[in-house]
Design an enzyme around this catalytic site. Structure first.
Site, mmCIF file in Angstrom:
data_model
loop_
_atom_site.group_PDB
_atom_site.id
_atom_site.type_symbol
_atom_site.label_atom_id
_atom_site.label_comp_id
_atom_site.label_asym_id
_atom_site.label_seq_id
_atom_site.Cartn_x
_atom_site.Cartn_y
_atom_site.Cartn_z
ATOM 1 N N ASP A 57 -26.120 33.226 -19.680
ATOM 2 C CA ASP A 57 -26.392 34.208 -20.740
ATOM 3 C C ASP A 57 -25.044 34.704 -21.265
ATOM 4 O OD1 ASP A 57 -26.919 36.458 -22.239
ATOM 5 O OD2 ASP A 57 -28.371 37.301 -20.834
ATOM 6 N N SER A 76 -28.419 32.697 -30.196
ATOM 7 C CA SER A 76 -29.104 33.895 -30.709
ATOM 8 C C SER A 76 -30.542 33.514 -31.012
ATOM 9 C CB SER A 76 -28.463 34.385 -32.017
ATOM 10 O OG SER A 76 -29.287 35.388 -32.597
ATOM 11 N N LYS A 92 -27.973 42.262 -28.314
ATOM 12 C CA LYS A 92 -26.926 42.075 -27.300
ATOM 13 C C LYS A 92 -26.123 40.790 -27.543
ATOM 14 C CE LYS A 92 -27.855 43.051 -22.887
ATOM 15 N NZ LYS A 92 -28.655 43.181 -21.638
ATOM 16 N N ASN A 100 -17.681 38.787 -25.748
ATOM 17 C CA ASN A 100 -17.290 37.913 -24.631
ATOM 18 C C ASN A 100 -16.636 36.628 -25.126
ATOM 19 O OD1 ASN A 100 -18.247 39.594 -22.595
ATOM 20 N ND2 ASN A 100 -20.328 38.774 -22.744
ATOM 21 N N ALA A 115 -22.066 31.369 -36.010
ATOM 22 C CA ALA A 115 -23.233 31.123 -36.859
ATOM 23 C C ALA A 115 -23.711 32.464 -37.391
ATOM 24 C CB ALA A 115 -24.344 30.473 -36.040
ATOM 25 N N TYR A 146 -31.955 41.687 -36.112
ATOM 26 C CA TYR A 146 -31.292 40.393 -36.325
ATOM 27 C C TYR A 146 -30.186 40.541 -37.371
ATOM 28 C CZ TYR A 146 -30.905 35.358 -37.439
ATOM 29 O OH TYR A 146 -30.457 34.080 -37.646
ATOM 30 N N THR A 176 -32.561 26.224 -42.553
ATOM 31 C CA THR A 176 -32.306 24.816 -42.231
ATOM 32 C C THR A 176 -33.488 24.287 -41.427
ATOM 33 O OG1 THR A 176 -29.946 25.243 -42.224
ATOM 34 C CG2 THR A 176 -30.671 23.283 -41.054
HETATM 35 N N1 NAD Z 1 -32.072 27.442 -38.188
HETATM 36 C C1 NAD Z 1 -31.758 28.180 -39.221
HETATM 37 O O1 NAD Z 1 -32.294 27.989 -40.321
HETATM 38 C C2 NAD Z 1 -30.711 29.255 -39.113
HETATM 39 C C3 NAD Z 1 -30.404 30.008 -40.254
HETATM 40 C C4 NAD Z 1 -29.432 30.982 -40.171
HETATM 41 C C5 NAD Z 1 -28.736 31.175 -38.990
HETATM 42 N N2 NAD Z 1 -29.055 30.452 -37.899
HETATM 43 C C6 NAD Z 1 -28.304 30.736 -36.662
HETATM 44 O O2 NAD Z 1 -27.995 29.545 -35.971
HETATM 45 C C7 NAD Z 1 -28.057 29.775 -34.559
HETATM 46 C C8 NAD Z 1 -29.012 28.784 -33.918
HETATM 47 O O3 NAD Z 1 -30.301 28.931 -34.472
HETATM 48 P P1 NAD Z 1 -31.471 27.909 -34.139
HETATM 49 O O4 NAD Z 1 -32.274 27.777 -35.352
HETATM 50 O O5 NAD Z 1 -30.901 26.683 -33.515
HETATM 51 O O6 NAD Z 1 -32.315 28.756 -33.071
HETATM 52 P P2 NAD Z 1 -32.826 28.329 -31.618
HETATM 53 O O7 NAD Z 1 -33.676 29.456 -31.120
HETATM 54 O O8 NAD Z 1 -33.433 26.979 -31.658
HETATM 55 O O9 NAD Z 1 -31.493 28.247 -30.795
HETATM 56 C C9 NAD Z 1 -30.832 29.358 -30.271
HETATM 57 C C10 NAD Z 1 -30.375 29.020 -28.865
HETATM 58 O O10 NAD Z 1 -29.603 30.119 -28.351
HETATM 59 C C11 NAD Z 1 -29.994 30.339 -26.989
HETATM 60 N N3 NAD Z 1 -29.685 31.724 -26.651
HETATM 61 C C12 NAD Z 1 -30.204 32.851 -27.189
HETATM 62 N N4 NAD Z 1 -29.666 33.948 -26.611
HETATM 63 C C13 NAD Z 1 -28.764 33.491 -25.695
HETATM 64 C C14 NAD Z 1 -27.873 34.126 -24.776
HETATM 65 N N5 NAD Z 1 -27.814 35.448 -24.681
HETATM 66 N N6 NAD Z 1 -27.088 33.346 -24.014
HETATM 67 C C15 NAD Z 1 -27.142 32.001 -24.093
HETATM 68 N N7 NAD Z 1 -27.962 31.335 -24.927
HETATM 69 C C16 NAD Z 1 -28.773 32.079 -25.718
HETATM 70 C C17 NAD Z 1 -31.494 30.008 -26.977
HETATM 71 O O11 NAD Z 1 -31.992 29.741 -25.703
HETATM 72 C C18 NAD Z 1 -31.540 28.803 -27.901
HETATM 73 O O12 NAD Z 1 -31.352 27.595 -27.206
HETATM 74 C C19 NAD Z 1 -28.475 31.232 -34.373
HETATM 75 O O13 NAD Z 1 -27.318 32.013 -34.169
HETATM 76 C C20 NAD Z 1 -29.113 31.582 -35.691
HETATM 77 O O14 NAD Z 1 -29.000 32.955 -35.978
HETATM 78 C C21 NAD Z 1 -30.022 29.502 -37.927
#
Ligand code: NAD
Length: 328
Positions: A57, A76, A92, A100, A115, A146, A176
């Protein structure tokens, strides 16, 4: 060999980034606490010598032995369903988590890319949204957990850049899509495809006139890769400017899947953005980047991925028992 740490590695975007950096010959460390991610997304990488996985984490102290050249912070919760269920973890990871990782980047003299998201623009009053637009966010609304976490994350990253001279990059990602999204995470594309595959009507919130712009994951990854190796510390939008109303999008999914179901309408959630379209002139000029994959091709690839799901997987409503994760 250059070494990169990718947080959120077991998630949708993180896993595709791991694939790309492995393909480019990097040593990759994937880090994830699996709160919304799935080991299935990176299973194929586990046997590789240049891939390591840390179950951790990032809101807790992050230790990585040896040198590090780059850090990509993608951990996230990212979908409205997820961050509404786990609002405190979302805040958090966008605050303690980035602190960190900035500390780790400073110690290792690594370049850090975060991101960020189009959600920093909130429900925008400027259209399309350029990076210079400061946004219209309700800090105490349901999406505030968020949006404000991401805005804080940008501010913190910029402070380390200006105060400590850390090399940082900020990507503002617009919607995306692609393989490895979760069917049940509440995002519009997997929600529509899931409903079509289960033989349910497609739910549109509001009258469907709100717009979104969808970018295929390979295009996004290319943009992020170019941004990391650019010299731009200011935020850069990466997304596909091809805008569509949610109603038209539902109709496209009905055509693609051949479902005989219809569209049903439900009331619009609070603070739902009415328009979303990236202004990508900066990415074009600085990175010589623009999306290449048409929505038709991207949707076909994504649909083919979900079509392979078992009946059980299609009907899985809850991804995780989030209560297992500390909310303190
Ligand atoms: N997919 C999109 O369209 C999109 C758009 C804007 C921003 N984002 C950003 O891209 C990033 C990834 O998004 P995603 O779509 O792949 O989401 P996702 O939920 O598939 O992936 C997020 C990953 O982060 C991990 N995670 C969450 N909190 C954590 C922690 N405290 N410690 C360790 N791991 C942790 C989760 O387990 C998960 O594997 C995020 O930061 C999101 O805000 C995504």
């Amino acid at each position: 060999m250059k070494k990169v740490l990718i947080t959120g590695a077991a998630g949708f975007l993180g896993s595709h980034l791991c694939d790309r950096f492995i393909k480019e010959g990097f040593n990759v460390i994937g880090m994830d606490n699996l709160i919304t991610g799935d080991m299935e997304n990176i299973e194929h990488l586990l046997p590789l010598e240049n891939f390591e996985f840390y179950h951790h984490d990032v809101s807790k102290f992050v230790h990585v032995p040896g040198h590090l050249d780059y850090i990509l912070h993608f951990a996230s919760p990212a979908s409205p369903i997820d961050y509404l269920k786990i609002p405190i973890q979302t805040l958090k990871v966008g605050s303690l988590g980035i602190h960190n990782l900035l500390g780790l980047a400073k110690e290792k003299r690594a370049r850090l890319l975060i991101a960020s998201t189009s959600e920093v623009y909130g429900d925008p009053s400027v259209h399309p949204q350029p990076e210079s637009y400061w946004g219209n966010v309700n800090p105490v609304g349901p999406r505030g957990v968020y949006d404000e976490a991401k805005r804080f994350q940008e501010a913190m990253t910029m402070a380390y850049h200006t105060y400590h001279g850390l090399e940082t990059r900020i990507v503002r990602i617009f919607n995306t899509y692609g393989p490895r999204m979760r069917l049940n995470d509440g995002r519009v594309l997997p929600a529509f495809i899931g409903q079509a595959l289960r033989g349910e009507d497609l739910t549109v919130f509001g009258d469907g006139s709100q717009t979104r712009s969808f970018c295929y994951v390979d295009d996004l990854v290319e943009g992020i890769y170019r941004l990391l190796f650019s010299d731009c510390a200011d935020p850069v939008n990466i997304g596909n400017p091809s805008e569509i109303t949610i109603k038209e999008f539902a109709e496209e999914i009905i055509k693609l899947t051949g479902t005989t179901q219809k569209i049903v309408y439900k009331s619009l959630p609070q603070d739902d953005p009415k328009q979303r379209q990236p202004d990508i002139s900066k990415a074009k000029a600085l990175l010589d980047w623009e999306p290449k994959v048409s929505r038709e091709d991207g949707l076909r690839i994504t649909y083919d991925y979900f079509k392979g799901f078992s009946h059980e997987k299609l009907n899985q409503r809850d991804h995780k028992d989030f209560k297992r994760y500390s909310v303190i």
